[in-house]
Design a protein around this motif. Structure first.
Motif, PDB file in Angstrom:
ATOM      1  N   ALA A   1     -13.420   7.518  -1.961  1.00 39.22           N
ATOM      2  CA  ALA A   1     -12.571   9.018  -1.680  1.00 39.22           C
ATOM      3  C   ALA A   1     -11.066   8.621  -2.548  1.00 39.22           C
ATOM      4  O   ALA A   1     -10.737   9.440  -3.133  1.00 39.22           O
ATOM      5  N   LEU A   2     -10.369   7.553  -2.257  1.00 34.41           N
ATOM      6  CA  LEU A   2      -9.257   7.319  -2.867  1.00 34.41           C
ATOM      7  C   LEU A   2      -9.348   7.278  -4.311  1.00 34.41           C
ATOM      8  O   LEU A   2      -8.399   7.594  -4.896  1.00 34.41           O
ATOM      9  N   MET A   3     -10.303   6.600  -4.929  1.00 41.38           N
ATOM     10  CA  MET A   3     -10.510   6.364  -6.439  1.00 41.38           C
ATOM     11  C   MET A   3     -11.016   7.616  -6.939  1.00 41.38           C
ATOM     12  O   MET A   3     -10.879   7.787  -8.141  1.00 41.38           O
ATOM     13  N   ASP A   4     -11.614   8.617  -6.201  1.00 45.01           N
ATOM     14  CA  ASP A   4     -12.452   9.609  -6.989  1.00 45.01           C
ATOM     15  C   ASP A   4     -11.550  10.394  -7.468  1.00 45.01           C
ATOM     16  O   ASP A   4     -10.608  10.991  -7.151  1.00 45.01           O
ATOM     17  N   GLY A   5     -11.890  10.675  -9.016  1.00 41.88           N
ATOM     18  CA  GLY A   5     -11.059  11.617  -9.681  1.00 41.88           C
ATOM     19  C   GLY A   5     -10.153  11.077 -10.730  1.00 41.88           C
ATOM     20  O   GLY A   5      -9.626  11.748 -11.660  1.00 41.88           O
ATOM     21  N   ILE A   6      -9.935   9.630 -10.561  1.00 47.54           N
ATOM     22  CA  ILE A   6      -8.892   8.890 -11.576  1.00 47.54           C
ATOM     23  C   ILE A   6      -9.533   9.067 -12.899  1.00 47.54           C
ATOM     24  O   ILE A   6     -10.776   8.771 -13.071  1.00 47.54           O
ATOM     25  N   ILE A   7      -8.829   9.547 -13.854  1.00 46.79           N
ATOM     26  CA  ILE A   7      -9.020   9.386 -15.344  1.00 46.79           C
ATOM     27  C   ILE A   7      -8.568   8.229 -15.844  1.00 46.79           C
ATOM     28  O   ILE A   7      -7.496   7.857 -15.530  1.00 46.79           O
ATOM     29  N   THR A   8      -9.690   7.709 -16.836  1.00 48.59           N
ATOM     30  CA  THR A   8      -9.319   6.350 -17.196  1.00 48.59           C
ATOM     31  C   THR A   8     -10.018   6.225 -18.610  1.00 48.59           C
ATOM     32  O   THR A   8     -10.340   7.120 -19.304  1.00 48.59           O
TER      33      THR A   8
ATOM     34  N   LEU B   1      -4.180  11.412 -11.060  1.00 48.45           N
ATOM     35  CA  LEU B   1      -3.870   9.851 -11.783  1.00 48.45           C
ATOM     36  C   LEU B   1      -4.695   9.700 -12.963  1.00 48.45           C
ATOM     37  O   LEU B   1      -5.883  10.022 -13.026  1.00 48.45           O
ATOM     38  N   VAL B   2      -3.922   9.061 -14.169  1.00 50.28           N
ATOM     39  CA  VAL B   2      -4.520   8.683 -15.248  1.00 50.28           C
ATOM     40  C   VAL B   2      -4.129   7.268 -15.601  1.00 50.28           C
ATOM     41  O   VAL B   2      -2.824   6.934 -15.769  1.00 50.28           O
ATOM     42  N   VAL B   3      -5.118   6.384 -15.515  1.00 53.86           N
ATOM     43  CA  VAL B   3      -4.996   5.023 -15.372  1.00 53.86           C
ATOM     44  C   VAL B   3      -5.677   4.197 -16.624  1.00 53.86           C
ATOM     45  O   VAL B   3      -6.802   4.349 -16.845  1.00 53.86           O
ATOM     46  N   THR B   4      -4.769   3.305 -17.181  1.00 56.13           N
ATOM     47  CA  THR B   4      -5.411   2.295 -18.325  1.00 56.13           C
ATOM     48  C   THR B   4      -6.709   1.767 -17.558  1.00 56.13           C
ATOM     49  O   THR B   4      -6.666   1.486 -16.573  1.00 56.13           O
ATOM     50  N   ASN B   5      -7.651   1.289 -18.592  1.00 60.48           N
ATOM     51  CA  ASN B   5      -8.747   0.634 -18.263  1.00 60.48           C
ATOM     52  C   ASN B   5      -8.162  -0.861 -17.666  1.00 60.48           C
ATOM     53  O   ASN B   5      -8.896  -1.418 -16.906  1.00 60.48           O
ATOM     54  N   VAL B   6      -7.034  -1.348 -17.901  1.00 58.65           N
ATOM     55  CA  VAL B   6      -6.599  -2.439 -17.469  1.00 58.65           C
ATOM     56  C   VAL B   6      -6.455  -2.567 -15.885  1.00 58.65           C
ATOM     57  O   VAL B   6      -7.040  -3.512 -15.279  1.00 58.65           O
ATOM     58  N   GLY B   7      -6.032  -1.438 -15.547  1.00 55.46           N
ATOM     59  CA  GLY B   7      -5.918  -1.226 -13.830  1.00 55.46           C
ATOM     60  C   GLY B   7      -6.749  -0.398 -13.093  1.00 55.46           C
ATOM     61  O   GLY B   7      -6.514  -0.002 -12.068  1.00 55.46           O
ATOM     62  N   SER B   8      -7.950  -0.089 -13.822  1.00 58.68           N
ATOM     63  CA  SER B   8      -8.952   0.867 -13.317  1.00 58.68           C
ATOM     64  C   SER B   8     -10.180   0.204 -12.984  1.00 58.68           C
ATOM     65  O   SER B   8     -11.189   1.354 -12.669  1.00 58.68           O
ATOM     66  N   ASP B   9     -10.648  -0.948 -13.047  1.00 61.15           N
ATOM     67  CA  ASP B   9     -12.050  -1.236 -12.711  1.00 61.15           C
ATOM     68  C   ASP B   9     -12.405  -0.823 -11.520  1.00 61.15           C
ATOM     69  O   ASP B   9     -11.795  -1.103 -10.412  1.00 61.15           O
ATOM     70  N   PRO B  10     -13.480  -0.159 -11.234  1.00 60.64           N
ATOM     71  CA  PRO B  10     -13.811   0.227  -9.581  1.00 60.64           C
ATOM     72  C   PRO B  10     -13.761  -0.564  -8.609  1.00 60.64           C
ATOM     73  O   PRO B  10     -13.352  -0.465  -7.595  1.00 60.64           O
ATOM     74  N   THR B  11     -14.682  -1.817  -9.222  1.00 62.93           N
ATOM     75  CA  THR B  11     -14.897  -2.808  -7.910  1.00 62.93           C
ATOM     76  C   THR B  11     -13.503  -3.597  -7.591  1.00 62.93           C
ATOM     77  O   THR B  11     -13.246  -3.711  -6.633  1.00 62.93           O
ATOM     78  N   THR B  12     -12.794  -3.846  -8.675  1.00 67.08           N
ATOM     79  CA  THR B  12     -11.561  -4.563  -8.601  1.00 67.08           C
ATOM     80  C   THR B  12     -10.589  -3.721  -7.675  1.00 67.08           C
ATOM     81  O   THR B  12     -10.140  -4.224  -6.522  1.00 67.08           O
ATOM     82  N   LEU B  13     -10.351  -2.537  -8.090  1.00 67.04           N
ATOM     83  CA  LEU B  13      -9.706  -1.438  -7.629  1.00 67.04           C
ATOM     84  C   LEU B  13      -9.727  -1.152  -5.973  1.00 67.04           C
ATOM     85  O   LEU B  13      -9.225  -1.169  -5.254  1.00 67.04           O
ATOM     86  N   GLY B  14     -11.221  -0.907  -5.699  1.00 65.95           N
ATOM     87  CA  GLY B  14     -11.764  -0.746  -4.593  1.00 65.95           C
ATOM     88  C   GLY B  14     -11.667  -1.810  -3.632  1.00 65.95           C
ATOM     89  O   GLY B  14     -10.876  -1.726  -2.432  1.00 65.95           O
ATOM     90  N   GLY B  15     -11.799  -3.062  -3.915  1.00 61.43           N
ATOM     91  CA  GLY B  15     -11.535  -4.213  -3.192  1.00 61.43           C
ATOM     92  C   GLY B  15     -10.286  -4.293  -2.731  1.00 61.43           C
ATOM     93  O   GLY B  15      -9.715  -4.619  -1.644  1.00 61.43           O
ATOM     94  N   LEU B  16      -9.224  -4.135  -3.642  1.00 60.86           N
ATOM     95  CA  LEU B  16      -7.631  -4.315  -3.420  1.00 60.86           C
ATOM     96  C   LEU B  16      -7.351  -3.079  -2.376  1.00 60.86           C
ATOM     97  O   LEU B  16      -6.492  -3.192  -1.722  1.00 60.86           O
ATOM     98  N   LEU B  17      -7.709  -1.790  -2.617  1.00 58.39           N
ATOM     99  CA  LEU B  17      -7.456  -0.807  -1.737  1.00 58.39           C
ATOM    100  C   LEU B  17      -7.928  -1.029  -0.382  1.00 58.39           C
ATOM    101  O   LEU B  17      -7.182  -0.982   0.624  1.00 58.39           O
TER     102      LEU B  17
END
Length: 440
Positions: free
Chosen positions: A298-305, A267-283
């Motif tokens: 582990a789900l977020m690990d390796g995402i390029i942003t 996954l390569v994700v825009t900075n708009v949708g990849s803040d780790p704290t926000t994304l982790g909380g949603l997941l």
């Protein structure tokens, strides 16, 4: 004798008319003037009222509702240190739920009822596009829209409006170049929001990723939560790399839906949708809602942003130290994450512009101050502000999520929203001011 009397009467009537005209002129100035000395709309001798529309509820609320909290915390800090030229900043932000109809309603209330001096950081492409014409018709400075749409950089059409973050074409170009260099020959798919946000990002990507590598293009509209058809189509294309121009909730939905399909692309994700704290909380929230558990890191690990701000985990950075101290005092219960940093950084730039607008700012002097440019701050790259450019930051730096943190790679890169080249930006980030308030 009669002639002298007539002359005297005419002189007296002339004086009365002149006096009446003078009173009328003063009244008009007081009602609608923008001539300084506290007469500008929203400006008094001790306060300045500014407004914003924000998604405090709705599909964009996760994470983004913290932007306004961050901005207000910084303004509270400035107010506690005397304000700007003795005036406290009264920041009035209202919930539009990321719904354009609500955006129109509350923007008109802020302008016509609250008499705001300026609009600051109105959030969202589909929302703010519905009010940009109104704000410009009302001659309200429309500063630092929280969206990377190229449409904020139209100084002839919308002279009051300015972007702030890098536009999505700039970001798409830099991400596209990275994919071209690191995933040559791999199958690539796009998943993007079906408005100017996503379409501009795709336009940037397409400048660098060869067309024959792109095997699927799928879009979504914010509001619906079932994106399984789009994810299934991308999985069916067997793309090795999927680029997401998504808000955080749809980044999380894409990831979880792909896991269900046992599909695990890069996954390569825009900075708009990849803040780790926000994304982790949603997941975490989505998994728990479905009755399950998951290793979120582990789900977020390796995402390029990418990012144009220092990571919030960089505790050695002077800006992070400043913003963290403000956060801990004014909004300690809110997670210190990228959206809070965004709000504080934007508020810092606004204070810088307000100081540059003069001791008795007018709407015109505020716009001219931004066009003059020369602003510095927390960004890793420079602004593009001038009379001919109302675009914000000029680029980003690539990073990779390592669990819940962003690991930066290389150096910041800058480019334009056209077909110009991508170049390295090697000027060091300035230090935060000792008192946390811009000098000008």
């Amino acid at each position: 004798m009669r002639r002298s009397l007539r002359t005297a009467l005419r002189a007296r009537l002339h004086l009365r008319a002149t006096a009446a005209f003078a009173v009328l002129a003063l009244a008009l100035t007081a009602c609608g003037g923008d001539s300084g000395g506290g007469s500008a709309p929203g400006v008094t001798k001790d306060s300045i009222v500014i407004g914003s529309h924000q998604p405090l509820t709705g599909p964009a609320a996760p994470g983004y509702s913290n932007v306004s909290q961050g901005a207000k915390a910084y303004f509270d800090y400035v107010n506690d240190h005397g304000g700007v030229n003795g005036r406290k900043i009264d920041f009035r932000y209202r919930d539009d739920a990321y719904n354009p109809t609500e955006t129109v309603k509350i923007t008109k209330e802020l302008v016509l009822q609250d008499k705001i001096f300026a609009m600051l950081g109105g959030l969202g492409t589909p929302t703010h596009t519905k009010v940009v014409d109104f704000l410009n018709a009302q001659r309200v400075p429309d500063l630092f829209v929280s969206s990377g749409c190229r449409c904020w950089d139209e100084p002839k059409k919308h002279p009051q409006t300015f972007g702030w973050q890098p536009d999505y074409v700039v970001e798409g170009k830099i991400l596209g170049q990275y994919i071209k260099e690191h995933f040559a020959g791999k199958k690539v798919a796009y998943f993007y929001q079906g408005d100017d946000f996503g379409k501009d990002g795709v336009a940037g990507l397409d400048q660098f990723i060869p067309a024959d590598q792109v095997v699927s293009r799928q879009s979504y509209q914010p509001g619906g939560t079932d994106i399984s058809p789009q994810v299934a189509a991308i999985a069916g294309s067997k793309a090795d790399v999927v680029v997401l121009f998504t808000i955080p909730s749809y980044t999380a939905l894409f990831k979880l839906t792909s896991v269900k399909l046992r599909y695990n692309p890069q996954l390569v994700v825009t900075n708009v949708g990849s803040d780790p704290t926000t994304l982790g909380g949603l997941l975490d929230a989505y998994v728990k809602k479905a009755g399950g558990t998951a290793d979120v890191a582990a789900l977020m690990d390796g995402i390029i942003t990418d990012t144009y701000m220092p990571p919030t985990t960089d505790t050695s950075n002077s800006w992070i130290k400043l913003f963290r101290s403000i956060h801990d005092k004014y909004i300690p219960k809110t997670p210190f994450e990228g959206n809070v940093e965004f709000g504080m950084s934007m508020a810092y730039t606004f204070v810088q512009a307000l100081k540059a607008a003069g001791k008795d700012p007018t709407r015109e002097s505020l716009v001219k101050a931004v066009e003059k440019g020369g602003f510095t701050g927390p960004g890793l790259v420079p602004f593009r502000y001038s009379a001919d450019s109302h675009a914000g930051y000029t680029g980003v730096q690539i990073g990779t999520l390592k669990g819940s943190e962003i690991s930066m790679e290389g150096t910041p890169l800058v480019t334009d929203s056209g077909t110009g080249p991508i170049t390295e930006y090697t000027t060091a980030q300035p230090e935060a001011p000792a008192d946390g308030i811009p000098a000008s």
